[in-house]
Scaffold this motif. Sequence first.
Motif, PDB file in Angstrom:
ATOM      1  N   GLN A   1       0.866  -1.186   0.000  1.00 43.43           N
ATOM      2  CA  GLN A   1       0.000   0.000   0.000  1.00 43.43           C
ATOM      3  C   GLN A   1       0.895   1.226   0.000  1.00 43.43           C
ATOM      4  O   GLN A   1       1.699   1.379   0.895  1.00 43.43           O
ATOM      5  CB  GLN A   1      -0.903  -0.027   1.244  1.00 43.43           C
ATOM      6  N   PRO A   2       0.867   2.067  -1.047  1.00 42.43           N
ATOM      7  CA  PRO A   2       0.069   1.929  -2.259  1.00 42.43           C
ATOM      8  C   PRO A   2       0.753   1.004  -3.258  1.00 42.43           C
ATOM      9  O   PRO A   2       1.812   0.488  -2.966  1.00 42.43           O
ATOM     10  CB  PRO A   2       0.047   3.368  -2.785  1.00 42.43           C
TER      11      PRO A   2
ATOM     12  N   ASN B   1      -2.417   6.432  -9.813  1.00 42.83           N
ATOM     13  CA  ASN B   1      -2.229   7.457  -8.792  1.00 42.83           C
ATOM     14  C   ASN B   1      -0.738   7.769  -8.692  1.00 42.83           C
ATOM     15  O   ASN B   1       0.083   6.842  -8.612  1.00 42.83           O
ATOM     16  CB  ASN B   1      -2.742   6.967  -7.436  1.00 42.83           C
TER      17      ASN B   1
ATOM     18  N   VAL C   1       1.404   8.698  -6.437  1.00 46.56           N
ATOM     19  CA  VAL C   1       2.234   8.106  -5.383  1.00 46.56           C
ATOM     20  C   VAL C   1       2.343   6.595  -5.585  1.00 46.56           C
ATOM     21  O   VAL C   1       3.402   5.998  -5.392  1.00 46.56           O
ATOM     22  CB  VAL C   1       1.691   8.450  -3.976  1.00 46.56           C
ATOM     23  N   SER C   2       1.251   5.973  -6.046  1.00 50.50           N
ATOM     24  CA  SER C   2       1.288   4.531  -6.342  1.00 50.50           C
ATOM     25  C   SER C   2       2.283   4.272  -7.462  1.00 50.50           C
ATOM     26  O   SER C   2       3.052   3.302  -7.421  1.00 50.50           O
ATOM     27  CB  SER C   2      -0.069   4.020  -6.803  1.00 50.50           C
TER      28      SER C   2
ATOM     29  N   SER D   1      -2.827   8.176  -1.922  1.00 47.02           N
ATOM     30  CA  SER D   1      -1.845   7.940  -2.984  1.00 47.02           C
ATOM     31  C   SER D   1      -1.983   8.940  -4.127  1.00 47.02           C
ATOM     32  O   SER D   1      -1.337   8.806  -5.154  1.00 47.02           O
ATOM     33  CB  SER D   1      -1.918   6.500  -3.480  1.00 47.02           C
TER      34      SER D   1
END
Length: 440
Positions: free
Chosen positions: A310-311, A333, A335-336, A403
């Motif tokens: 996660q993420p 996303n 940040v992902s 994220s």
Amino acid sequence: MPLFGRKRKDEPEFVAEPPAPLADPPQVDENGLRSMADHRDYLLGQVEELPPFGQQLLDAVGLSLCEDIVAAVSLPGFDNSAMDGYAVMAEDVAAASEDRPVILPVVGEIPAGQAARHPLSPGTAMKIMTGAPLPDQADAIVPYESTDRGADDVKIFQPTERGRHVRRTGEDVSAGELVLASGDRLDPRRIGLLAAVGKDKVLVRPRPRVVVLATGSELVDPGLELPSPQHIFDSNSFLLAAAAKAAGAQVFRVGLVGDDPAQVRQVISDQLIRADLLLTSGGVSQGDHDVIKDVMPELGSTDFCQVAMQPGKPQGFGLIGDDRTPMIMVPGNPVSAFVSFEAFVRPVIRKLMGVTPYTRTAFRCRARTAISGTFGRMNFARGLVTLDTDGERQVELAGGHGSHLIGDLSRSNALVIVPRDVEVIPAGHEVDVWLLDDDD
Ligand code: AMP
Ligand code: MG
């Protein structure tokens, strides 16, 4: 615009062989999730190091050497002076002092790059510059600072000993010595050494050519007007391209494609020719327009899975086209996408380049505040690592968990790793981090 038109009706249909399947995927846990490490190792197991080729020194910075380097010359190559001063016989100046200097006639001058015309005779001195070869019979250098810098005669105010300020042949590197070995990574210091032993080209593994593209019909190139308030600027293709470049890749940022299967199919097919690795963002989750997940199985062997992290939970991998070009498909996303890059793409780029270790080293840090995890999934929180008053590393969170929070991501300098079986790291306890500004 497709490059090729549609086939005429009467042409026989070409029936492609089904692509060879990927290696068997790793086991999943009771929730159907793969561990981050298993998935990373699975990808690493399916890419090969790129074949070596010859490069000029400055193009080889950061690359992995594919040959052993044996020094053809010694360093230094000859006995020479470490100071600007006078070459002498140490015993001639043994009695020198401030009050009673020894006075020697100066019988020559040796600049760097020239040899003395004759050996040094007892009771004389020769002016000598740093790096100039020591004349025969001389055994010490008296630096200018211990003399009156005389031109015809020199007053020497301090005694010296044999070998003082003399750099000896081969004291650093001996001719015939193995100075670098296959697999060493060429940092600036090693580039300097290669030049010092006379090498101008070396055999290295090349920079992988990484083609980056973002998918999503909501995306607009930065620099353009947003056509509606529902559109957003594409940050991922820049984020991922920059990260791939920082990891050592040669990057082609193709930009963005909409969630249109025909367009995705076309662009990816066209890009295969110049890619050692394809990298896309978006379209790998459970949405209705997850075009990558829909289209890529037509173009090669693919693996879409859920990773216990996660993420970055939805992940895609494939070996695409006739050359089975590796492709990593990360979620959209930002940040992902970035965490997926760190966890999977960076190690794969390093393997293609033959640079070890493939994975980041985890450093232990003291948590300044409590840091919560996501039970059952490895949590990568964004952190800010600083030094405390004792010079020990400490970490605090840089913003929230979402994220989409690219502002917070930009304020962080570390990913804080909370293991999947930990709910919270209490303040003051130690936690692993990946330092993002550390390029090794
Ligand atoms: P997706 O993985 O395609 O479902 O996208 C997940 C979220 O990430 C959505 O809110 C997208 O709008 C956003 N997103 C996808 N691609 C990008 C991109 N290239 N730049 C910025 N945000 C993106
Ligand atoms: Mg999308």
